[in-house]
Design a protein around this motif. Structure first.
Motif, mmCIF file in Angstrom:
data_model
loop_
_atom_site.group_PDB
_atom_site.id
_atom_site.type_symbol
_atom_site.label_atom_id
_atom_site.label_comp_id
_atom_site.label_asym_id
_atom_site.label_seq_id
_atom_site.Cartn_x
_atom_site.Cartn_y
_atom_site.Cartn_z
ATOM 1 N N ASP A 149 0.825 -1.214 0.000
ATOM 2 C CA ASP A 149 0.000 0.000 0.000
ATOM 3 C C ASP A 149 0.857 1.261 0.000
ATOM 4 O O ASP A 149 0.546 2.241 -0.683
ATOM 5 N N LEU A 150 1.952 1.240 0.770
ATOM 6 C CA LEU A 150 2.836 2.403 0.818
ATOM 7 C C LEU A 150 3.478 2.673 -0.540
ATOM 8 O O LEU A 150 3.464 3.809 -1.050
ATOM 9 N N LEU A 151 4.034 1.635 -1.142
ATOM 10 C CA LEU A 151 4.678 1.800 -2.446
ATOM 11 C C LEU A 151 3.662 2.163 -3.521
ATOM 12 O O LEU A 151 3.949 2.970 -4.412
ATOM 13 N N SER A 152 2.472 1.592 -3.441
ATOM 14 C CA SER A 152 1.441 1.888 -4.434
ATOM 15 C C SER A 152 1.014 3.342 -4.370
ATOM 16 O O SER A 152 0.775 3.977 -5.410
ATOM 17 N N LEU A 177 1.164 5.812 -7.511
ATOM 18 C CA LEU A 177 -0.026 6.496 -8.034
ATOM 19 C C LEU A 177 0.259 7.977 -8.254
ATOM 20 O O LEU A 177 -0.243 8.586 -9.211
ATOM 21 N N LEU A 178 1.047 8.566 -7.363
ATOM 22 C CA LEU A 178 1.461 9.954 -7.564
ATOM 23 C C LEU A 178 2.375 10.084 -8.777
ATOM 24 O O LEU A 178 2.328 11.080 -9.517
ATOM 25 N N PRO A 202 4.986 2.139 -20.309
ATOM 26 C CA PRO A 202 5.369 3.454 -19.760
ATOM 27 C C PRO A 202 6.197 3.266 -18.491
ATOM 28 O O PRO A 202 5.948 2.341 -17.708
ATOM 29 N N THR A 203 7.168 4.141 -18.269
ATOM 30 C CA THR A 203 8.107 3.962 -17.149
ATOM 31 C C THR A 203 7.414 3.856 -15.794
ATOM 32 O O THR A 203 7.813 3.026 -14.969
ATOM 33 N N PRO A 204 6.381 4.663 -15.467
ATOM 34 C CA PRO A 204 5.702 4.475 -14.179
ATOM 35 C C PRO A 204 5.070 3.090 -14.048
ATOM 36 O O PRO A 204 5.051 2.514 -12.952
ATOM 37 N N ILE A 205 4.565 2.547 -15.155
ATOM 38 C CA ILE A 205 3.988 1.193 -15.122
ATOM 39 C C ILE A 205 5.088 0.161 -14.907
ATOM 40 O O ILE A 205 4.904 -0.818 -14.182
ATOM 41 N N THR A 206 6.242 0.384 -15.533
ATOM 42 C CA THR A 206 7.381 -0.507 -15.310
ATOM 43 C C THR A 206 7.783 -0.496 -13.835
ATOM 44 O O THR A 206 8.054 -1.553 -13.246
ATOM 45 N N ALA A 207 7.828 0.697 -13.233
ATOM 46 C CA ALA A 207 8.153 0.803 -11.809
ATOM 47 C C ALA A 207 7.126 0.057 -10.966
ATOM 48 O O ALA A 207 7.472 -0.583 -9.965
ATOM 49 N N TYR A 208 5.876 0.125 -11.373
ATOM 50 C CA TYR A 208 4.798 -0.548 -10.644
ATOM 51 C C TYR A 208 4.948 -2.075 -10.745
ATOM 52 O O TYR A 208 4.935 -2.777 -9.732
ATOM 53 N N LEU A 209 5.114 -2.572 -11.967
ATOM 54 C CA LEU A 209 5.156 -4.018 -12.187
ATOM 55 C C LEU A 209 6.401 -4.658 -11.581
ATOM 56 O O LEU A 209 6.361 -5.820 -11.171
ATOM 57 N N SER A 210 7.497 -3.912 -11.530
ATOM 58 C CA SER A 210 8.754 -4.486 -11.050
ATOM 59 C C SER A 210 8.861 -4.500 -9.532
ATOM 60 O O SER A 210 9.854 -5.004 -8.988
ATOM 61 N N THR A 211 7.866 -3.979 -8.850
ATOM 62 C CA THR A 211 7.959 -3.885 -7.378
ATOM 63 C C THR A 211 6.764 -4.536 -6.679
ATOM 64 O O THR A 211 6.892 -5.636 -6.129
ATOM 65 N N VAL A 213 -6.115 0.448 -8.441
ATOM 66 C CA VAL A 213 -6.752 0.095 -7.165
ATOM 67 C C VAL A 213 -7.241 -1.352 -7.200
ATOM 68 O O VAL A 213 -7.097 -2.097 -6.220
ATOM 69 N N ALA A 214 -7.814 -1.781 -8.346
ATOM 70 C CA ALA A 214 -8.240 -3.179 -8.479
ATOM 71 C C ALA A 214 -7.043 -4.116 -8.372
ATOM 72 O O ALA A 214 -7.129 -5.197 -7.763
ATOM 73 N N SER A 215 -5.912 -3.699 -8.939
ATOM 74 C CA SER A 215 -4.697 -4.503 -8.849
ATOM 75 C C SER A 215 -4.216 -4.616 -7.402
ATOM 76 O O SER A 215 -3.794 -5.694 -6.957
ATOM 77 N N ILE A 216 -4.283 -3.528 -6.655
ATOM 78 C CA ILE A 216 -3.879 -3.549 -5.242
ATOM 79 C C ILE A 216 -4.773 -4.496 -4.442
ATOM 80 O O ILE A 216 -4.302 -5.245 -3.577
ATOM 81 N N PHE A 217 -6.071 -4.475 -4.733
ATOM 82 C CA PHE A 217 -6.997 -5.411 -4.084
ATOM 83 C C PHE A 217 -6.582 -6.858 -4.365
ATOM 84 O O PHE A 217 -6.551 -7.707 -3.463
#
Length: 499
Positions: free
Chosen positions: A98-101, A105-106, A254-263, A129-133
């Protein structure tokens, strides 16, 4: 039908009792609906509002996560008829996710290319948000059905996020490759689940009774079924041989999505693996292959493949993609021992790795925004042109390498300590091979991580004009991350005292 009637009231009582332990996920479900309705009402203009609502909602979810520590004073609690398991380690994983997400998101709107998307980014927040769930469910899933549903929920959201920039052919191609590999791994995992259910007669494979039933089956058959399930989990973890999708998808997204998927999905997958493995490692009833040896081999090969492939890359995002594979192999060391010390070391390592990886990709995004730099050659001389960002990049890369005095060093030290303490008791040769491989590949990682500072500061090219409009948000984020990596490297107890 009449035979089931006496059990209905008991099942309903179990569901209502379980909701108390499921409140963060209830909040996430409501948050998804609110963000989606906000998007429908305000349309393309709602990007900022959806981001604000999503981030504020995640703060409330984190608060509900913290309150769950008082509910599991005995360490763990099964809910929804043993479909999910709430444990202290699981709560820590959910907090980290949740913290990293919330940070990511920002970050979504700070990428120039993603921000310029004609559809806007409002629906991207509802998908996230659905992915975080789904990741919350992955952390708690202990039933084969809940494991499959959780992984599929996260996977479907990930496919949409990777291919979000539909006007970009590279992004669309990356999304298609991700879907194809994901569909194949899901089918393989579902086949393994069906075999395990047929062999044991139960979907609750984490219980000893199910393992006893599996022990009555031919070891080759039961081992084959477990391997198929591990391939599905390995797809989210991206360890060898389920890693083929990573470089193309990370580079094309997109780079923010890459950051999301890799973590965050990777952290959730490790939490899922920790829930799935104990019956196969810590009990004597499992008669199939040695899970510890299998994971050790996977970890060794993953570290070697990820780090040596990263050395040969010239694209920065592609290099970071292969390095993430190497980090997955290193984290598997802590999973192999599966001790309390190992789980604590894994949690700390994943946290500091995720923070550093987000920082590295944010800076790659910064240089892409400012100087259109995506290849190593494009970084020539940019260290003098953008000194603050370049210094932060060096600190973050030092942490990813695992050098003192950064958090990456302490994270790797804790993992080595956890493995070595078990090795002293068992003298298992595979644990020694893991430690040797981990040390050698850490040295190898120096060769590709150090190339970026080399090009930034030691390579020269004619100075161009500095952009008038700087990506200050990315610079501030990378500065905060650099400070955190040094702080946690010097004072790791800020986190370890709670693990």
């Amino acid at each position: 039908m009449h035979d089931l009637l006496p059990h209905i009231s008991g099942q309903l009582s179990n569901v209502f009792d379980s909701i108390t332990y499921f409140m963060p996920e209830v909040y996430l479900a409501l948050l998804f609906i609110i963000v989606m309705i906000t998007d429908l009402i305000f349309g393309k203009r709602s990007t900022g509002l959806c981001r604000t609502v999503a981030c504020a909602g995640l703060v409330l979810v984190m608060y509900r996560d913290l309150t769950q520590f008082t509910l599991v004073v005995d360490g763990q609690h099964f809910i929804f008829s043993n479909m999910l398991l709430l444990s202290r380690s699981g709560i820590f994983f959910k907090l980290i996710i949740d913290l990293l997400s919330s940070i990511l998101l920002l970050y979504f709107t700070w990428d120039n290319k993603l921000k310029a998307h004609s559809k806007g980014l409002s629906d991207l927040y509802s998908i996230a948000v659905a992915s975080i769930f789904g990741m919350h469910l992955m952390v708690m899933a202990v039933n084969l059905l809940s494991i499959y549903l959780a992984i599929e929920m996260v996977s479907l959201a990930s496919y949409l996020m990777v291919a979000y920039r539909t006007e970009n052919s590279f992004s669309t191609e990356a999304g298609l490759k991700y879907v194809l590999f994901g569909a194949a791994s899901s089918a393989i995992m579902l086949y393994g689940i069906s075999l395990l259910y047929g062999f044991s007669g139960s979907l609750d494979v984490v219980f000893q009774s199910s393992i006893v039933q599996l022990s009555k089956v031919n070891p080759v058959s039961s081992s084959f079924a477990v391997i198929l399930v591990l391939i599905g989990i390995g797809f989210k973890l991206s360890f060898v041989p389920a890693h083929f999708w990573v470089p193309d998808v990370y580079q094309g997204a997109p780079t923010p999505i890459t950051a999301y998927l890799s973590t965050v999905p990777k952290i959730a997958a490790f939490a899922l693996l920790i829930n799935f493995l104990p019956p196969f490692i810590l009990t004597s009833h499992w008669t199939g292959f040695d899970m510890g040896i299998a994971l050790s081999i996977a970890g060794i090969i993953t570290m070697i493949v990820g780090n040596f492939a990263a050395v040969m890359q010239n694209n920065v995002k592609r290099m970071l993609a292969y390095s993430s594979i190497g980090h997955t192999g290193f984290a598997l060391m802590a999973v192999v021992v599966l001790s309390l010390q190992g789980v604590s070391a894994l949690t700390y390592y994943l946290l500091v790795y995720a923070i550093a990886n987000i920082g590295a990709l944010a800076l790659a995004n910064y240089f892409a925004n400012e100087a259109h730099a995506e290849e190593m050659e494009d970084y020539r001389g940019l260290g003098l042109k953008y000194p603050a960002a370049s210094v932060c990049f060096v600190i973050i890369l030092i942490s990813l390498t695992g050098l003192p005095v950064t958090a990456g060093f302490t994270g790797k030290l804790f993992v080595f300590s956890a493995v070595y303490s078990v090795y002293q008791q068992t003298h298992n040769i595979w644990l020694m091979l893991l430690m040797v491989t981990g040390a050698l590949t850490t040295v190898v990682s120096l060769f590709y991580y150090i190339r970026i500072p080399l090009y930034l500061f030691l390579k020269r090219k004619e100075m161009g004009e500095i952009a008038d409009k700087k990506s200050y948000n990315l610079l501030i984020l990378s500065g905060i991350i650099s400070f955190l990596l040094i702080l946690l490297g010097i004072f790791p107890d800020f986190v370890l005292r709670y693990l």
